[in-house]
Design an enzyme around this catalytic site. Structure first.
Site: not given
Ligand code: KPL
Length: 320
Positions: A16-18, A122, A148, A202, A206, A210
């Protein structure tokens, strides 16, 4: 392609990030190459639904790299740089934290000495393993809270805007035109002088959200319930203690305010770790709470709250 746009930007990791970064670069007139597991450019079209609901399709096969090694016709060639790897000037690595070293070690000897690396994942830790292998190359670290969702392998929907931060980590600095290209293409992005404190903040978000959402099978917003408060507070106070061993000074009240802000802003999200657990995939726990526990072991700081979360996620990963 914009003739001023820098060439030679490749992305390793088509998750998703890529895909999101690839679409954002392409929308800014920069044609990145999205590399697959075999380090070959992915030639199929990728669909994107923006926050405004606009649908577009892009190819990330490097066909914008006229004159470089990345030409559609050259992918299967047999020369020393037939696949164009040596012409990459900026490699954006968007694989999961636990894949970084396995993905990069075979590739590093083929990259030019001038290639700059950018890690975007992450958790923390892979940069420490990577630095001894850089061989004179520069390294930037980054973090993004943009949301995303992959609707299918080649279809991405942006689900939230958010801050993206980059900062220098080791070796030569990123070339100014590459830095400018990233900052102009990625909405809400900024360059920070000290990236590690930003990454620790961050990490705090997480480390709380998470594992708790994955263990309890809840959306992020449900963590605002009082039932989770004691665990969130214990995770953060251990994190603040262990961060000091790395020269990072954090304030627990500020971190807590940030965690609860993210819980509110991303209330409807299923965290990435919850999605990994639901899909029975390996999680990033070892680079998040596991990283904190390993520092605790190294510096003899007790980390019971983080250790309990690591153990619970490992147990979920073990299910058949
Ligand atoms: O980064 C995230 C993740 O899910 O990995 C948060 C910020 C918790 C949003 O879901």
């Amino acid at each position: 392609m914009n003739s001023e746009a820098p060439k030679g930007i490749a992305i390793l990791g088509a998750g998703a990030v890529g895909q999101l970064i690839a679409h954002q670069l392409a929308h800014a007139g920069i044609r990145p190459t999205l590399l697959g597991r075999d380090y070959q450019p992915l030639t199929e079209p990728f669909g994107f639904i923006s926050l405004a609901g606009e649908e577009t399709q892009q190819c990330f096969d490097g066909s914008g790299f006229q004159g470089s090694g990345f030409q559609s016709s050259g992918f299967q060639g047999s020369g020393p740089d037939a696949d164009g790897v040596a012409s990459i000037r900026l490699l954006i690595v968007t694989v999961k934290a636990y894949q970084v070293m396995d993905a990069l070690l075979p590739l590093l000897p083929r990259l030019s000495r001038d290639c700059h690396l950018l890690l975007l994942h992450n958790g923390l830790g892979p940069h420490e393993a990577l630095i001894p292998h850089l061989d004179g190359r520069g390294l930037t670290l980054g973090t993004t809270s943009q949301g995303a969702l992959r609707l299918s392998k080649h279809q991405l929907k942006q689900t939230g805007s958010g801050l993206t931060q980059f900062g220098h980590c080791a070796g030569p600095a990123m070339a100014p035109e590459l830095k400018a290209a990233l900052l102009s293409a990625i909405p809400g992005s900024e360059w920070v002088e000290a990236i590690l404190p930003a990454l620790w903040q961050k990490l705090a978000v997480n480390a709380c959200i998470n594992p708790l959402t994955a263990i309890h099978g809840v959306c992020n917003g449900e963590l605002a319930d009082n039932a989770y408060q004691a665990t969130i507070s214990a995770v953060l106070s251990e994190l603040v203690e262990v961060a000091k061993t790395q020269g990072i000074e954090l304030q627990e009240e500020r971190l807590s305010a940030r965690v609860y802000e993210v819980i509110r802003l991303t209330a409807a999200n299923r965290s990435s770790m919850r999605q990994d657990v639901d899909h029975r995939r390996k999680t990033e726990i070892d680079a998040i709470n596991g990283y904190l526990v390993s520092l605790g072991n190294r510096y003899r700081i007790a980390m019971p709250a983080n250790k309990a979360l690591v153990d619970a996620i490992h147990a979920l990963e073990q299910r058949v």
